[in-house]
Write an enzyme that holds these catalytic residues in place. Structure first.
Site, PDB file in Angstrom:
ATOM      1  N   TYR A   1      28.055  59.445  84.030  1.00  0.00           N
ATOM      2  CA  TYR A   1      27.881  60.061  82.902  1.00  0.00           C
ATOM      3  C   TYR A   1      27.380  61.357  82.693  1.00  0.00           C
ATOM      4  O   TYR A   1      27.777  62.167  81.914  1.00  0.00           O
ATOM      5  CB  TYR A   1      27.127  58.898  81.757  1.00  0.00           C
TER       6      TYR A   1
ATOM      7  N   ASP B   1      40.358  73.792  67.226  1.00  0.00           N
ATOM      8  CA  ASP B   1      39.545  73.808  68.435  1.00  0.00           C
ATOM      9  C   ASP B   1      38.205  73.940  68.075  1.00  0.00           C
ATOM     10  O   ASP B   1      38.008  75.064  67.757  1.00  0.00           O
ATOM     11  CB  ASP B   1      40.114  74.617  69.284  1.00  0.00           C
ATOM     12  N   VAL B   2      37.346  72.903  68.160  1.00  0.00           N
ATOM     13  CA  VAL B   2      35.634  73.279  67.431  1.00  0.00           C
ATOM     14  C   VAL B   2      35.023  74.288  68.375  1.00  0.00           C
ATOM     15  O   VAL B   2      33.996  74.393  68.122  1.00  0.00           O
ATOM     16  CB  VAL B   2      35.157  71.859  67.232  1.00  0.00           C
TER      17      VAL B   2
ATOM     18  N   ILE C   1      34.150  51.689  74.986  1.00  0.00           N
ATOM     19  CA  ILE C   1      35.472  51.215  74.275  1.00  0.00           C
ATOM     20  C   ILE C   1      36.534  52.024  74.860  1.00  0.00           C
ATOM     21  O   ILE C   1      36.433  53.184  75.193  1.00  0.00           O
ATOM     22  CB  ILE C   1      35.345  51.710  72.667  1.00  0.00           C
TER      23      ILE C   1
ATOM     24  N   GLY D   1      38.376  64.693  65.716  1.00  0.00           N
ATOM     25  CA  GLY D   1      38.499  63.998  67.082  1.00  0.00           C
ATOM     26  C   GLY D   1      39.523  62.675  67.023  1.00  0.00           C
ATOM     27  O   GLY D   1      39.245  61.800  67.764  1.00  0.00           O
TER      28      GLY D   1
ATOM     29  N   LEU E   1      41.114  57.053  74.870  1.00  0.00           N
ATOM     30  CA  LEU E   1      41.312  58.151  75.656  1.00  0.00           C
ATOM     31  C   LEU E   1      40.341  59.021  76.583  1.00  0.00           C
ATOM     32  O   LEU E   1      40.371  59.321  77.718  1.00  0.00           O
ATOM     33  CB  LEU E   1      42.014  59.491  74.950  1.00  0.00           C
ATOM     34  N   ALA E   2      39.181  59.054  76.088  1.00  0.00           N
ATOM     35  CA  ALA E   2      37.905  59.731  76.699  1.00  0.00           C
ATOM     36  C   ALA E   2      37.421  58.811  77.705  1.00  0.00           C
ATOM     37  O   ALA E   2      36.535  59.247  78.491  1.00  0.00           O
ATOM     38  CB  ALA E   2      36.937  59.820  75.567  1.00  0.00           C
TER      39      ALA E   2
ATOM     40  N   SER F   1      41.679  56.002  69.284  1.00  0.00           N
ATOM     41  CA  SER F   1      40.332  56.875  68.994  1.00  0.00           C
ATOM     42  C   SER F   1      39.626  56.054  68.152  1.00  0.00           C
ATOM     43  O   SER F   1      40.012  55.603  67.116  1.00  0.00           O
ATOM     44  CB  SER F   1      40.699  58.344  68.397  1.00  0.00           C
TER      45      SER F   1
ATOM     46  N   LYS G   1      24.390  64.250  75.001  1.00  0.00           N
ATOM     47  CA  LYS G   1      24.133  63.163  74.247  1.00  0.00           C
ATOM     48  C   LYS G   1      22.794  63.236  73.579  1.00  0.00           C
ATOM     49  O   LYS G   1      22.529  62.927  72.319  1.00  0.00           O
ATOM     50  CB  LYS G   1      24.832  61.778  74.461  1.00  0.00           C
TER      51      LYS G   1
HETATM   52  P1  NAD Z   1      39.053  60.240  72.239  1.00  0.00           P
HETATM   53  O1  NAD Z   1      39.646  60.839  73.203  1.00  0.00           O
HETATM   54  O2  NAD Z   1      39.906  59.594  71.330  1.00  0.00           O
HETATM   55  O3  NAD Z   1      38.401  61.230  71.064  1.00  0.00           O
HETATM   56  C1  NAD Z   1      37.612  62.467  71.584  1.00  0.00           C
HETATM   57  C2  NAD Z   1      38.389  63.674  70.753  1.00  0.00           C
HETATM   58  O4  NAD Z   1      37.528  64.884  70.997  1.00  0.00           O
HETATM   59  C3  NAD Z   1      39.901  63.907  70.961  1.00  0.00           C
HETATM   60  O5  NAD Z   1      40.446  63.855  69.690  1.00  0.00           O
HETATM   61  C4  NAD Z   1      39.985  65.149  71.362  1.00  0.00           C
HETATM   62  O6  NAD Z   1      41.027  65.915  71.000  1.00  0.00           O
HETATM   63  C5  NAD Z   1      38.755  65.948  70.796  1.00  0.00           C
HETATM   64  N1  NAD Z   1      38.134  66.951  71.506  1.00  0.00           N
HETATM   65  C6  NAD Z   1      37.549  67.373  72.489  1.00  0.00           C
HETATM   66  N2  NAD Z   1      37.750  68.559  72.667  1.00  0.00           N
HETATM   67  C7  NAD Z   1      37.855  69.316  71.549  1.00  0.00           C
HETATM   68  C8  NAD Z   1      37.787  70.533  71.085  1.00  0.00           C
HETATM   69  N3  NAD Z   1      37.451  71.609  71.823  1.00  0.00           N
HETATM   70  N4  NAD Z   1      38.246  70.710  69.596  1.00  0.00           N
HETATM   71  C9  NAD Z   1      38.576  69.735  68.859  1.00  0.00           C
HETATM   72  N5  NAD Z   1      38.547  68.404  69.412  1.00  0.00           N
HETATM   73  C10 NAD Z   1      38.300  68.242  70.693  1.00  0.00           C
HETATM   74  O7  NAD Z   1      37.817  59.092  72.471  1.00  0.00           O
HETATM   75  P2  NAD Z   1      36.683  58.567  71.774  1.00  0.00           P
HETATM   76  O8  NAD Z   1      36.133  57.496  72.602  1.00  0.00           O
HETATM   77  O9  NAD Z   1      37.476  58.012  70.548  1.00  0.00           O
HETATM   78  O10 NAD Z   1      35.510  59.499  71.605  1.00  0.00           O
HETATM   79  C11 NAD Z   1      35.071  60.123  70.396  1.00  0.00           C
HETATM   80  C12 NAD Z   1      33.572  60.112  70.309  1.00  0.00           C
HETATM   81  O11 NAD Z   1      33.107  58.809  70.584  1.00  0.00           O
HETATM   82  C13 NAD Z   1      33.026  61.044  71.495  1.00  0.00           C
HETATM   83  O12 NAD Z   1      31.987  61.765  70.824  1.00  0.00           O
HETATM   84  C14 NAD Z   1      32.540  60.058  72.422  1.00  0.00           C
HETATM   85  O13 NAD Z   1      31.397  60.481  73.488  1.00  0.00           O
HETATM   86  C15 NAD Z   1      31.954  59.038  71.465  1.00  0.00           C
HETATM   87  N6  NAD Z   1      31.700  57.882  72.065  1.00  0.00           N
HETATM   88  C16 NAD Z   1      32.911  57.158  72.736  1.00  0.00           C
HETATM   89  C17 NAD Z   1      32.462  55.881  73.568  1.00  0.00           C
HETATM   90  C18 NAD Z   1      33.764  55.185  74.239  1.00  0.00           C
HETATM   91  O14 NAD Z   1      33.176  54.273  75.166  1.00  0.00           O
HETATM   92  N7  NAD Z   1      34.677  55.299  74.147  1.00  0.00           N
HETATM   93  C19 NAD Z   1      31.106  55.292  73.361  1.00  0.00           C
HETATM   94  C20 NAD Z   1      30.266  55.968  72.721  1.00  0.00           C
HETATM   95  C21 NAD Z   1      30.650  57.245  71.886  1.00  0.00           C
HETATM   96  O1  0WE Z   2      31.168  59.977  75.824  1.00  0.00           O
HETATM   97  C1  0WE Z   2      32.249  59.392  76.365  1.00  0.00           C
HETATM   98  C2  0WE Z   2      33.151  60.124  77.273  1.00  0.00           C
HETATM   99  C3  0WE Z   2      33.445  61.536  76.698  1.00  0.00           C
HETATM  100  C4  0WE Z   2      34.380  62.514  77.813  1.00  0.00           C
HETATM  101  C5  0WE Z   2      35.448  61.926  78.311  1.00  0.00           C
HETATM  102  C6  0WE Z   2      36.348  62.672  79.397  1.00  0.00           C
HETATM  103  C7  0WE Z   2      37.398  62.302  80.190  1.00  0.00           C
HETATM  104  C8  0WE Z   2      38.083  63.377  80.606  1.00  0.00           C
HETATM  105  C9  0WE Z   2      33.972  63.752  78.030  1.00  0.00           C
HETATM  106  N1  0WE Z   2      34.724  64.660  78.617  1.00  0.00           N
HETATM  107  C10 0WE Z   2      35.812  64.181  79.457  1.00  0.00           C
HETATM  108  N2  0WE Z   2      36.470  65.074  80.280  1.00  0.00           N
HETATM  109  C11 0WE Z   2      37.743  64.627  80.743  1.00  0.00           C
HETATM  110  O2  0WE Z   2      38.218  65.349  81.568  1.00  0.00           O
HETATM  111  N3  0WE Z   2      32.195  58.057  76.361  1.00  0.00           N
HETATM  112  C12 0WE Z   2      30.811  57.415  75.911  1.00  0.00           C
HETATM  113  C13 0WE Z   2      32.904  57.013  77.281  1.00  0.00           C
HETATM  114  C14 0WE Z   2      32.328  56.982  78.580  1.00  0.00           C
HETATM  115  O3  0WE Z   2      32.505  57.889  79.471  1.00  0.00           O
HETATM  116  C15 0WE Z   2      31.518  57.450  80.737  1.00  0.00           C
HETATM  117  C16 0WE Z   2      31.234  56.194  80.259  1.00  0.00           C
HETATM  118  C17 0WE Z   2      31.597  55.885  79.051  1.00  0.00           C
HETATM  119  C18 0WE Z   2      31.007  54.800  78.203  1.00  0.00           C
HETATM  120  C19 0WE Z   2      31.434  58.009  82.108  1.00  0.00           C
HETATM  121  C20 0WE Z   2      30.847  57.460  82.847  1.00  0.00           C
HETATM  122  C21 0WE Z   2      30.324  56.164  82.616  1.00  0.00           C
HETATM  123  C22 0WE Z   2      30.556  55.523  81.391  1.00  0.00           C
END
Ligand code: NAD
Ligand code: 0WE
Length: 258
Positions: free
Chosen positions: A158, A67-68, A194, A13, A197-198, A19, A165
Site C-alpha cells: 500500500y 481532472d482534480v 473491495i 471518482g 478498478l483501484a 466504483s 491516506k
Molecule cells: P475506482 O477506481 O472505481 O475509483 C477511483 C477513482 O479515482 C476513479 O473514478 C478515477 O477516475 C478517479 N481518479 C483518479 N485520478 C483522478 C484525477 N486526477 N482526477 C479525477 N479523478 C481521478 O476505485 P474505488 O475503490 O471506488 O476508489 C475510490 C476511493 O475509495 C479511493 O479514495 C480509494 O482509496 C478508496 N478506498 C478504496 C478501497 C478498496 O478496497 N477498493 C478501500 C478503502 C478506500
Molecule cells: O486506495 C486504494 C487503492 C488506490 C490506488 C490504486 C491504484 C491501482 C492502479 C491508487 N493508485 C493506483 N495506481 C494504479 O496504477 N485502496 C484502498 C485499494 C487497495 O490498494 C491496495 C490495497 C487496497 C485495499 C494496495 C496494496 C494493499 C492493499
C-alpha cells in the site's frame, strides 16, 4: 427513510458501476438527490452519460469532465454547477491515485515524483474541491471522502498510499475545523477492501480479502452498498452532529488484534 429531495450532490471518482462512488451516488439518487458527476477524462463522456442514465438522472443530473489535479478544471466544473443549480448540499471525494510502481516496489524506493503525485491527486484535491464547493454550500453542507486502514497500519504494497491516506484523514480534521463555522461538516469513511478498478492488479489483493473473512468480527468482506448507506447517513441531517470523523465500514476488521 432519509429524504434528500431538493439536495444537490457533486460526486467525484465514479469510473464504473463497481466504483464505491457509484454506490454512494445510487443511494443519494434513491433518496431523491440531484447528482452532478465529475469524471476524470474527456474521452469518458459517453460512459459518464450512461452512468447518469443508470442512476435515473437523465434530464436531471449532469456530468462534467474534471481532472482534480487541475485547478482550472475544478473552477470550470463548479462554475457550471452554480449556473445550473445555484447551490450544493453534498460533496463526495472518492478519488485516489499513486503511480503503479509506487504500490508495487519497496516503500524505501518511493520516488519524489510518486510521493508528490499521490498526495496531489489523493489529498490536496480534497482541499481544492472543498474550497470551490464551500461558497455554494449556503445552507451548510456535508463533505465526504474515502480512506483506508493502511493510513494507520502497514499493509504490504500500500506504501505511499498509506502515507497519503494518513494525510487525508488529518486534512478531514483541519477542513472540519475550517468549515464548521459555515455549518459544513467534513468526514471520511474508512472502507474495508473491495474489488474495484483501484484494486485491480494489486498483488495479493485476494490475500487481503481472505484475512478480513477469517479475522473480522463479521467474517466477511464489506460491499459497496454498505459504504453507500453510510455515505447517505453522513450526508443527511441524521448526522448533523458528526464532523471531522473517520467512520469505519469494514465489518469490524480494524478492532481486531490477531
Ligand atoms: P475506482 O477506481 O472505481 O475509483 C477511483 C477513482 O479515482 C476513479 O473514478 C478515477 O477516475 C478517479 N481518479 C483518479 N485520478 C483522478 C484525477 N486526477 N482526477 C479525477 N479523478 C481521478 O476505485 P474505488 O475503490 O471506488 O476508489 C475510490 C476511493 O475509495 C479511493 O479514495 C480509494 O482509496 C478508496 N478506498 C478504496 C478501497 C478498496 O478496497 N477498493 C478501500 C478503502 C478506500
Ligand atoms: O486506495 C486504494 C487503492 C488506490 C490506488 C490504486 C491504484 C491501482 C492502479 C491508487 N493508485 C493506483 N495506481 C494504479 O496504477 N485502496 C484502498 C485499494 C487497495 O490498494 C491496495 C490495497 C487496497 C485495499 C494496495 C496494496 C494493499 C492493499
Amino acid at each position: 427513510m432519509i429524504d434528500m429531495k431538493g439536495k444537490v450532490a457533486v460526486v467525484f471518482g465514479l469510473a464504473n458501476k463497481r466504483s464505491i462512488a457509484y454506490s454512494i451516488a445510487q443511494k443519494l439518487a434513491e433518496a431523491g438527490a440531484t447528482l452532478v458527476l465529475g469524471y476524470q477524462l474527456e474521452r469518458l463522456q459517453r460512459e459518464a452519460e450512461q452512468l447518469l442514465e443508470d442512476l435515473g438522472q437523465t434530464g436531471t443530473g449532469r456530468a462534467f469532465a474534471c481532472d482534480v489535479a487541475h485547478d482550472e478544471q475544478i473552477d470550470a466544473l463548479f462554475a457550471q454547477v452554480e449556473q445550473s443549480f445555484g447551490k450544493i448540499d453534498v460533496l463526495v471525494h472518492s478519488v485516489a491515485f499513486a503511480p503503479a510502481d509506487e504500490i508495487k516496489n519497496d516503500f524505501l524506493l518511493t520516488s519524489r515524483d510518486g510521493f508528490r503525485i499521490a498526495h496531489d491527486v489523493s489529498v490536496y484535491s480534497l482541499i481544492a474541491l472543498a474550497r470551490a464547493a464551500a461558497p455554494l454550500m449556503s445552507d451548510g453542507g456535508s463533505i465526504l471522502t474515502l480512506t483506508y486502514y493502511g493510513s494507520d497500519k502497514v499493509f504490504p504494497n500500500y506504501n505511499v498510499m498509506g502515507v497519503a491516506k494518513a494525510a487525508l484523514e488529518a486534512t478531514v480534521r483541519y477542513l472540519a475545523a475550517s468549515l464548521g463555522p459555515r455549518k459544513i461538516r467534513v468526514n471520511a469513511i474508512s472502507a474495508g477492501p473491495i474489488k474495484t478498478l483501484a484494486a485491480r492488479g494489486i498483488g495479493d489483493f485476494s490475500k487481503i480479502l481472505d484475512a478480513v473473512t477469517s479475522r473480522a468480527p463479521l467474517h466477511r468482506n464489506v460491499e459497496q452498498n454498505e459504504v453507500g448507506n453510510t455515505a447517505l447517513f453522513l450526508s443527511s441531517p441524521l448526522a448533523s452532529g458528526i464532523t471531522g470523523e473517520v467512520t469505519f465500514v469494514d465489518c469490524g476488521f480494524n478492532i481486531t488484534g490477531i
